[in-house]
Design a protein around this motif. Structure first.
Motif, PDB file in Angstrom:
ATOM      1  N   ILE A 169       0.840  -1.199   0.000  1.00 46.81           N
ATOM      2  CA  ILE A 169       0.000   0.000   0.000  1.00 46.81           C
ATOM      3  C   ILE A 169       0.875   1.248   0.000  1.00 46.81           C
ATOM      4  CG2 ILE A 169      -1.921  -1.165   1.135  1.00 46.81           C
ATOM      5  CD1 ILE A 169      -1.024   0.149   3.756  1.00 46.81           C
ATOM      6  N   SER A 170       0.289   2.354  -0.459  1.00 46.03           N
ATOM      7  CA  SER A 170       1.018   3.623  -0.509  1.00 46.03           C
ATOM      8  C   SER A 170       0.212   4.705   0.198  1.00 46.03           C
ATOM      9  CB  SER A 170       1.245   4.053  -1.954  1.00 46.03           C
ATOM     10  OG  SER A 170       1.993   3.083  -2.632  1.00 46.03           O
ATOM     11  N   THR A 171       0.901   5.440   1.029  1.00 48.87           N
ATOM     12  CA  THR A 171       0.278   6.588   1.666  1.00 48.87           C
ATOM     13  C   THR A 171       0.668   7.841   0.896  1.00 48.87           C
ATOM     14  OG1 THR A 171       2.175   6.790   3.154  1.00 48.87           O
ATOM     15  CG2 THR A 171       0.301   5.539   3.973  1.00 48.87           C
ATOM     16  N   THR A 172      -0.103   8.901   1.100  1.00 45.39           N
ATOM     17  CA  THR A 172       0.252  10.180   0.493  1.00 45.39           C
ATOM     18  C   THR A 172       1.473  10.731   1.236  1.00 45.39           C
ATOM     19  OG1 THR A 172      -1.120  11.499   1.978  1.00 45.39           O
ATOM     20  CG2 THR A 172      -2.192  10.638  -0.028  1.00 45.39           C
ATOM     21  N   PRO A 173       2.161  11.686   0.650  1.00 50.66           N
ATOM     22  CA  PRO A 173       3.314  12.268   1.361  1.00 50.66           C
ATOM     23  C   PRO A 173       2.928  12.837   2.736  1.00 50.66           C
ATOM     24  CG  PRO A 173       3.385  12.898  -0.931  1.00 50.66           C
ATOM     25  CD  PRO A 173       2.065  12.201  -0.720  1.00 50.66           C
ATOM     26  N   GLU A 174       1.776  13.480   2.808  1.00 51.09           N
ATOM     27  CA  GLU A 174       1.318  14.042   4.084  1.00 51.09           C
ATOM     28  C   GLU A 174       1.027  12.934   5.093  1.00 51.09           C
ATOM     29  OE1 GLU A 174      -0.232  14.785   1.107  1.00 51.09           O
ATOM     30  OE2 GLU A 174       0.723  16.730   0.787  1.00 51.09           O
ATOM     31  N   GLU A 175       0.338  11.883   4.626  1.00 49.19           N
ATOM     32  CA  GLU A 175       0.045  10.752   5.500  1.00 49.19           C
ATOM     33  C   GLU A 175       1.330  10.076   5.966  1.00 49.19           C
ATOM     34  OE1 GLU A 175      -4.246   9.122   3.809  1.00 49.19           O
ATOM     35  OE2 GLU A 175      -2.391   8.443   2.866  1.00 49.19           O
ATOM     36  N   SER A 176       2.253   9.944   5.065  1.00 51.61           N
ATOM     37  CA  SER A 176       3.517   9.291   5.393  1.00 51.61           C
ATOM     38  C   SER A 176       4.255  10.032   6.506  1.00 51.61           C
ATOM     39  CB  SER A 176       4.385   9.201   4.145  1.00 51.61           C
ATOM     40  OG  SER A 176       5.591   8.552   4.440  1.00 51.61           O
ATOM     41  N   THR A 177       4.284  11.346   6.417  1.00 53.28           N
ATOM     42  CA  THR A 177       4.944  12.164   7.435  1.00 53.28           C
ATOM     43  C   THR A 177       4.238  12.024   8.777  1.00 53.28           C
ATOM     44  OG1 THR A 177       5.678  13.749   5.775  1.00 53.28           O
ATOM     45  CG2 THR A 177       5.593  14.526   8.054  1.00 53.28           C
ATOM     46  N   GLU A 178       2.906  12.119   8.750  1.00 55.57           N
ATOM     47  CA  GLU A 178       2.125  12.001   9.982  1.00 55.57           C
ATOM     48  C   GLU A 178       2.274  10.613  10.585  1.00 55.57           C
ATOM     49  OE1 GLU A 178      -2.463  12.659  11.579  1.00 55.57           O
ATOM     50  OE2 GLU A 178      -2.073  12.653   9.424  1.00 55.57           O
ATOM     51  N   PHE A 179       2.199   9.592   9.748  1.00 59.33           N
ATOM     52  CA  PHE A 179       2.314   8.207  10.209  1.00 59.33           C
ATOM     53  C   PHE A 179       3.683   7.960  10.844  1.00 59.33           C
ATOM     54  CE2 PHE A 179       3.261   3.686   9.563  1.00 59.33           C
ATOM     55  CZ  PHE A 179       2.154   3.113  10.165  1.00 59.33           C
ATOM     56  N   ALA A 180       4.732   8.448  10.209  1.00 59.81           N
ATOM     57  CA  ALA A 180       6.092   8.252  10.734  1.00 59.81           C
ATOM     58  C   ALA A 180       6.246   8.903  12.103  1.00 59.81           C
ATOM     59  CB  ALA A 180       7.119   8.808   9.759  1.00 59.81           C
ATOM     60  N   LYS A 181       5.701  10.096  12.255  1.00 67.13           N
ATOM     61  CA  LYS A 181       5.793  10.794  13.542  1.00 67.13           C
ATOM     62  C   LYS A 181       5.068  10.002  14.632  1.00 67.13           C
ATOM     63  CE  LYS A 181       4.776  15.046  15.931  1.00 67.13           C
ATOM     64  NZ  LYS A 181       3.861  16.132  16.069  1.00 67.13           N
ATOM     65  N   ILE A 182       3.867   9.567  14.330  1.00 64.04           N
ATOM     66  CA  ILE A 182       3.084   8.803  15.307  1.00 64.04           C
ATOM     67  C   ILE A 182       3.803   7.513  15.667  1.00 64.04           C
ATOM     68  CG2 ILE A 182       0.942   7.497  15.670  1.00 64.04           C
ATOM     69  CD1 ILE A 182      -0.444   9.635  13.868  1.00 64.04           C
ATOM     70  N   MET A 183       4.219   6.770  14.648  1.00 71.43           N
ATOM     71  CA  MET A 183       4.808   5.455  14.900  1.00 71.43           C
ATOM     72  C   MET A 183       6.172   5.541  15.575  1.00 71.43           C
ATOM     73  SD  MET A 183       2.439   3.447  14.311  1.00 71.43           S
ATOM     74  CE  MET A 183       3.373   1.973  14.675  1.00 71.43           C
TER      75      MET A 183
ATOM     76  N   GLU B 139       6.901   7.594  18.005  1.00 70.57           N
ATOM     77  CA  GLU B 139       6.556   7.681  19.416  1.00 70.57           C
ATOM     78  C   GLU B 139       5.969   6.364  19.930  1.00 70.57           C
ATOM     79  OE1 GLU B 139       4.116  11.125  20.000  1.00 70.57           O
ATOM     80  OE2 GLU B 139       5.674  12.494  19.295  1.00 70.57           O
ATOM     81  N   VAL B 140       5.114   5.740  19.130  1.00 69.49           N
ATOM     82  CA  VAL B 140       4.509   4.468  19.517  1.00 69.49           C
ATOM     83  C   VAL B 140       5.589   3.397  19.686  1.00 69.49           C
ATOM     84  CG1 VAL B 140       3.077   2.553  18.656  1.00 69.49           C
ATOM     85  CG2 VAL B 140       2.216   4.908  18.561  1.00 69.49           C
ATOM     86  N   ASN B 141       6.488   3.296  18.739  1.00 70.56           N
ATOM     87  CA  ASN B 141       7.541   2.272  18.815  1.00 70.56           C
ATOM     88  C   ASN B 141       8.450   2.488  20.019  1.00 70.56           C
ATOM     89  OD1 ASN B 141       6.678   0.845  16.557  1.00 70.56           O
ATOM     90  ND2 ASN B 141       7.876   2.102  15.170  1.00 70.56           N
ATOM     91  N   THR B 142       8.725   3.746  20.344  1.00 64.15           N
ATOM     92  CA  THR B 142       9.526   4.041  21.533  1.00 64.15           C
ATOM     93  C   THR B 142       8.797   3.561  22.786  1.00 64.15           C
ATOM     94  OG1 THR B 142      10.573   5.947  20.480  1.00 64.15           O
ATOM     95  CG2 THR B 142      10.589   5.887  22.888  1.00 64.15           C
TER      96      THR B 142
ATOM     97  N   LYS C 264      -2.053   5.067  27.024  1.00 65.99           N
ATOM     98  CA  LYS C 264      -0.948   5.893  26.528  1.00 65.99           C
ATOM     99  C   LYS C 264      -0.854   5.801  24.997  1.00 65.99           C
ATOM    100  CE  LYS C 264       2.752   8.440  26.819  1.00 65.99           C
ATOM    101  NZ  LYS C 264       2.674   9.862  27.089  1.00 65.99           N
ATOM    102  N   LEU C 265      -1.073   4.596  24.446  1.00 63.74           N
ATOM    103  CA  LEU C 265      -1.080   4.445  22.984  1.00 63.74           C
ATOM    104  C   LEU C 265      -2.141   5.339  22.363  1.00 63.74           C
ATOM    105  CD1 LEU C 265      -0.623   0.612  22.401  1.00 63.74           C
ATOM    106  CD2 LEU C 265       1.006   2.429  21.851  1.00 63.74           C
ATOM    107  N   LYS C 266      -3.287   5.419  23.011  1.00 63.31           N
ATOM    108  CA  LYS C 266      -4.371   6.276  22.494  1.00 63.31           C
ATOM    109  C   LYS C 266      -3.937   7.735  22.473  1.00 63.31           C
ATOM    110  CE  LYS C 266      -7.857   3.233  22.289  1.00 63.31           C
ATOM    111  NZ  LYS C 266      -8.632   2.933  21.130  1.00 63.31           N
ATOM    112  N   THR C 267      -3.232   8.173  23.532  1.00 65.92           N
ATOM    113  CA  THR C 267      -2.785   9.567  23.567  1.00 65.92           C
ATOM    114  C   THR C 267      -1.726   9.849  22.509  1.00 65.92           C
ATOM    115  OG1 THR C 267      -1.022   9.244  25.206  1.00 65.92           O
ATOM    116  CG2 THR C 267      -3.235   9.729  26.052  1.00 65.92           C
TER     117      THR C 267
END
Length: 91
Positions: A24-38, A40-43, A68-71
């Motif tokens: 699957i492919s995300t849009t550039p905006e989605e990709s940036t947002e997803f990377a930021k979220i993940m 923090e989640v992975n940490t 905490k994952l929800k936040t």
């Protein structure tokens, strides 16, 4: 090692392909947002896993972990992935 060869043979007999996420492919905006979220989640996941393994945190704190994952906006990350999958499936 023989155990590794047996594991590879066993894994090859599963129906894992049914459960793999397609390319699957995300849009550039989605990709940036997803990377930021993940990031923090992975940490959080890594830190919590280590604490539980070392016994400095109890498995009973799992509900706090989920909260905490929800936040950290895990639900938004799932929405992004679902949107990308939906676009893929419409092809």
């Amino acid at each position: 090692m023989p155990q590794q060869q047996a594991a590879v043979a066993t894994w090859g007999k599963t129906d894992i392909d049914k459960y793999l996420l397609p390319p699957i492919s995300t849009t550039p905006e989605e990709s940036t947002e997803f990377a930021k979220i993940m990031n923090e989640v992975n940490t959080l996941v890594d830190e919590t896993t280590i604490k539980i393994i070392l016994g400095t945190d109890s498995i009973d704190s799992y509900d706090k972990f989920l909260a905490k994952l929800k936040t950290l906006k895990i639900d938004r990350a799932l929405e992004i992935e679902q949107g990308a999958l939906d676009r893929y499936n419409k092809r």
